[in-house]
Design a protein around this motif. Structure first.
Motif, mmCIF file in Angstrom:
data_model
loop_
_atom_site.group_PDB
_atom_site.id
_atom_site.type_symbol
_atom_site.label_atom_id
_atom_site.label_comp_id
_atom_site.label_asym_id
_atom_site.label_seq_id
_atom_site.Cartn_x
_atom_site.Cartn_y
_atom_site.Cartn_z
ATOM 1 N N ILE A 151 0.842 -1.206 0.000
ATOM 2 C CA ILE A 151 0.000 0.000 0.000
ATOM 3 C C ILE A 151 0.869 1.246 0.000
ATOM 4 C CG2 ILE A 151 -1.671 1.336 1.354
ATOM 5 C CD1 ILE A 151 -2.750 -1.369 2.399
ATOM 6 N N LEU A 152 1.885 1.251 0.865
ATOM 7 C CA LEU A 152 2.775 2.405 0.968
ATOM 8 C C LEU A 152 3.574 2.604 -0.313
ATOM 9 C CD1 LEU A 152 3.796 4.621 2.865
ATOM 10 C CD2 LEU A 152 5.553 3.022 3.670
ATOM 11 N N LEU A 153 4.101 1.517 -0.873
ATOM 12 C CA LEU A 153 4.892 1.596 -2.107
ATOM 13 C C LEU A 153 4.061 2.152 -3.258
ATOM 14 C CD1 LEU A 153 7.525 0.976 -3.625
ATOM 15 C CD2 LEU A 153 6.629 -1.318 -4.072
ATOM 16 N N THR A 154 2.810 1.693 -3.369
ATOM 17 C CA THR A 154 1.924 2.173 -4.434
ATOM 18 C C THR A 154 1.632 3.666 -4.264
ATOM 19 O OG1 THR A 154 0.879 -0.008 -4.573
ATOM 20 C CG2 THR A 154 -0.304 1.835 -5.566
ATOM 21 N N GLY A 155 1.397 4.090 -3.017
ATOM 22 C CA GLY A 155 1.128 5.503 -2.747
ATOM 23 C C GLY A 155 2.313 6.391 -3.098
ATOM 24 N N ILE A 156 3.516 5.951 -2.704
ATOM 25 C CA ILE A 156 4.729 6.721 -2.995
ATOM 26 C C ILE A 156 4.945 6.825 -4.498
ATOM 27 C CG2 ILE A 156 7.249 6.705 -2.808
ATOM 28 C CD1 ILE A 156 6.917 5.442 -0.040
ATOM 29 N N GLY A 162 -2.213 10.642 0.532
ATOM 30 C CA GLY A 162 -1.781 10.342 1.899
ATOM 31 C C GLY A 162 -2.918 9.849 2.772
ATOM 32 N N LEU A 163 -4.077 10.499 2.665
ATOM 33 C CA LEU A 163 -5.241 10.107 3.465
ATOM 34 C C LEU A 163 -5.758 8.727 3.058
ATOM 35 C CD1 LEU A 163 -7.173 13.515 3.561
ATOM 36 C CD2 LEU A 163 -5.917 12.427 5.443
ATOM 37 N N VAL A 164 -5.771 8.457 1.746
ATOM 38 C CA VAL A 164 -6.235 7.146 1.256
ATOM 39 C C VAL A 164 -5.302 6.037 1.723
ATOM 40 C CG1 VAL A 164 -6.579 5.737 -0.812
ATOM 41 C CG2 VAL A 164 -7.475 8.067 -0.734
ATOM 42 N N VAL A 165 -3.993 6.264 1.578
ATOM 43 C CA VAL A 165 -3.004 5.259 2.016
ATOM 44 C C VAL A 165 -3.111 5.032 3.518
ATOM 45 C CG1 VAL A 165 -0.532 4.861 2.353
ATOM 46 C CG2 VAL A 165 -1.362 5.611 0.137
ATOM 47 N N GLN A 166 -3.250 6.103 4.273
ATOM 48 C CA GLN A 166 -3.398 5.997 5.723
ATOM 49 C C GLN A 166 -4.621 5.157 6.098
ATOM 50 O OE1 GLN A 166 -4.378 9.614 8.057
ATOM 51 N NE2 GLN A 166 -2.433 9.280 9.087
ATOM 52 N N ALA A 167 -5.742 5.401 5.422
ATOM 53 C CA ALA A 167 -6.987 4.658 5.683
ATOM 54 C C ALA A 167 -6.819 3.178 5.321
ATOM 55 C CB ALA A 167 -8.131 5.272 4.916
ATOM 56 N N LEU A 168 -6.167 2.905 4.186
ATOM 57 C CA LEU A 168 -5.980 1.520 3.746
ATOM 58 C C LEU A 168 -5.061 0.753 4.684
ATOM 59 C CD1 LEU A 168 -5.648 2.033 -0.122
ATOM 60 C CD2 LEU A 168 -7.576 1.022 1.108
ATOM 61 N N ILE A 169 -4.018 1.420 5.175
ATOM 62 C CA ILE A 169 -3.101 0.771 6.116
ATOM 63 C C ILE A 169 -3.818 0.439 7.411
ATOM 64 C CG2 ILE A 169 -1.067 1.146 7.568
ATOM 65 C CD1 ILE A 169 0.216 2.637 5.268
ATOM 66 N N LEU A 170 -4.610 1.372 7.928
ATOM 67 C CA LEU A 170 -5.359 1.129 9.175
ATOM 68 C C LEU A 170 -6.365 -0.013 8.986
ATOM 69 C CD1 LEU A 170 -6.036 4.809 10.341
ATOM 70 C CD2 LEU A 170 -4.473 3.140 11.389
ATOM 71 N N GLN A 171 -6.956 -0.069 7.801
ATOM 72 C CA GLN A 171 -7.927 -1.127 7.526
ATOM 73 C C GLN A 171 -7.282 -2.496 7.422
ATOM 74 O OE1 GLN A 171 -10.064 -0.535 3.857
ATOM 75 N NE2 GLN A 171 -11.736 -1.903 4.418
ATOM 76 N N SER A 172 -6.010 -2.517 6.960
ATOM 77 C CA SER A 172 -5.322 -3.791 6.771
ATOM 78 C C SER A 172 -4.732 -4.356 8.060
ATOM 79 C CB SER A 172 -4.201 -3.636 5.739
ATOM 80 O OG SER A 172 -3.180 -2.779 6.227
ATOM 81 N N LEU A 173 -4.675 -3.530 9.102
ATOM 82 C CA LEU A 173 -4.094 -3.976 10.369
ATOM 83 C C LEU A 173 -5.016 -4.958 11.088
ATOM 84 C CD1 LEU A 173 -2.570 -0.613 11.673
ATOM 85 C CD2 LEU A 173 -1.375 -2.525 10.601
#
Length: 238
Positions: A122-127, A227-238
């Motif tokens: 998720i982070l790599l795609t966002g960057i 940034g907001l989308v990546v942040q939301a996706l990371i929180l959802q994947s935890l």
């Protein structure tokens, strides 16, 4: 993580702090015949072994030294004056990849576990999205406007400088969003406005001002939303 930090510190010391320019010049001229190349390799191995300071890490320190020498030799033999920058970046990336591989081997961790980490992808795609893809999107959106002074000012600017500035500012904003430093985004926008003010004032062209403003707002908007989308996706994947 601490092992990687120690190895990265050893790399920084060996490649930048304790490698004089005279060594670099000698290696570029003599290549594999340079004594300083082998001294440089030895220093990297010793630094890795000393900073980790574990007996069982010595073979890994030797591996780091040998692979470092191989990578440096490839760069020395293939780089040209015009490609020095590209080879420098490639060389450093290769060294970091080797360090990551050594850490995974030493700590007996599988690369598969890292490869299956959802947060990483998720982070790599966002960057990646906020770099060149965003630049192309922004360029396409604002291509319908063409300020009269654009060609006049192009001769006085560095090649592709605007593109690189846009990528860097989006990466900064992206990181600020993920780390929760929203106030830093305002500081960055204010700083850019100050630097741009002189150019826009001299241009005395309303179209150019609007063109720059639209591009800046779209750029910041894409970075913030990403940034907001990546942040939301990371929180959802935890």
């Amino acid at each position: 993580m601490i092992l990687f930090i120690k190895l990265l510190l050893a790399h920084l010391l060996g490649d930048f702090i304790w490698q004089p320019n005279s060594w670099v010049s000698d290696k570029e001229i003599k290549k594999h015949k340079s004594v300083f190349l082998y001294l440089h390799i030895l220093i990297h191995g010793l630094l890795a072994a000393i900073l980790v300071w574990e007996i069982r890490f010595i073979p890994y320190a030797v591996l780091i030294a040998v692979t470092h020498g191989i990578i440096d030799l490839i760069k020395l033999n293939f780089q040209q004056p015009k490609t020095k920058r590209s080879w420098f970046i490639t060389d450093q990336i290769a060294h970091i990849i080797i360090l990551i591989g050594v850490v995974l081997l030493y700590e007996n961790k599988s690369i598969i576990n890292f490869w299956q980490n959802n947060e990483f992808w998720i982070l790599l795609t966002g960057i990646l999205f906020v770099t060149k893809p965003s630049s192309i999107i922004i360029k396409t959106i604002i291509s319908i406007w063409s300020p009269e002074n654009e060609n006049t000012h192009a001769d006085n600017s560095l090649a592709n400088a605007g593109n690189y500035i846009g990528i860097l500012e989006r990466l900064f904003v992206f990181c600020f969003i993920l780390t929760g430093h929203f106030e830093a985004i305002g500081f960055l926008l204010a700083a850019k406005s100050i630097f741009r003010f002189g150019d826009l004032k001299e241009a005395k062209d309303r179209k150019l001002t609007e063109y720059v403003l639209i591009g800046t707002l779209i750029s910041f908007g894409i970075a913030i939303i990403s940034g907001l989308v990546v942040q939301a996706l990371i929180l959802q994947s935890l």
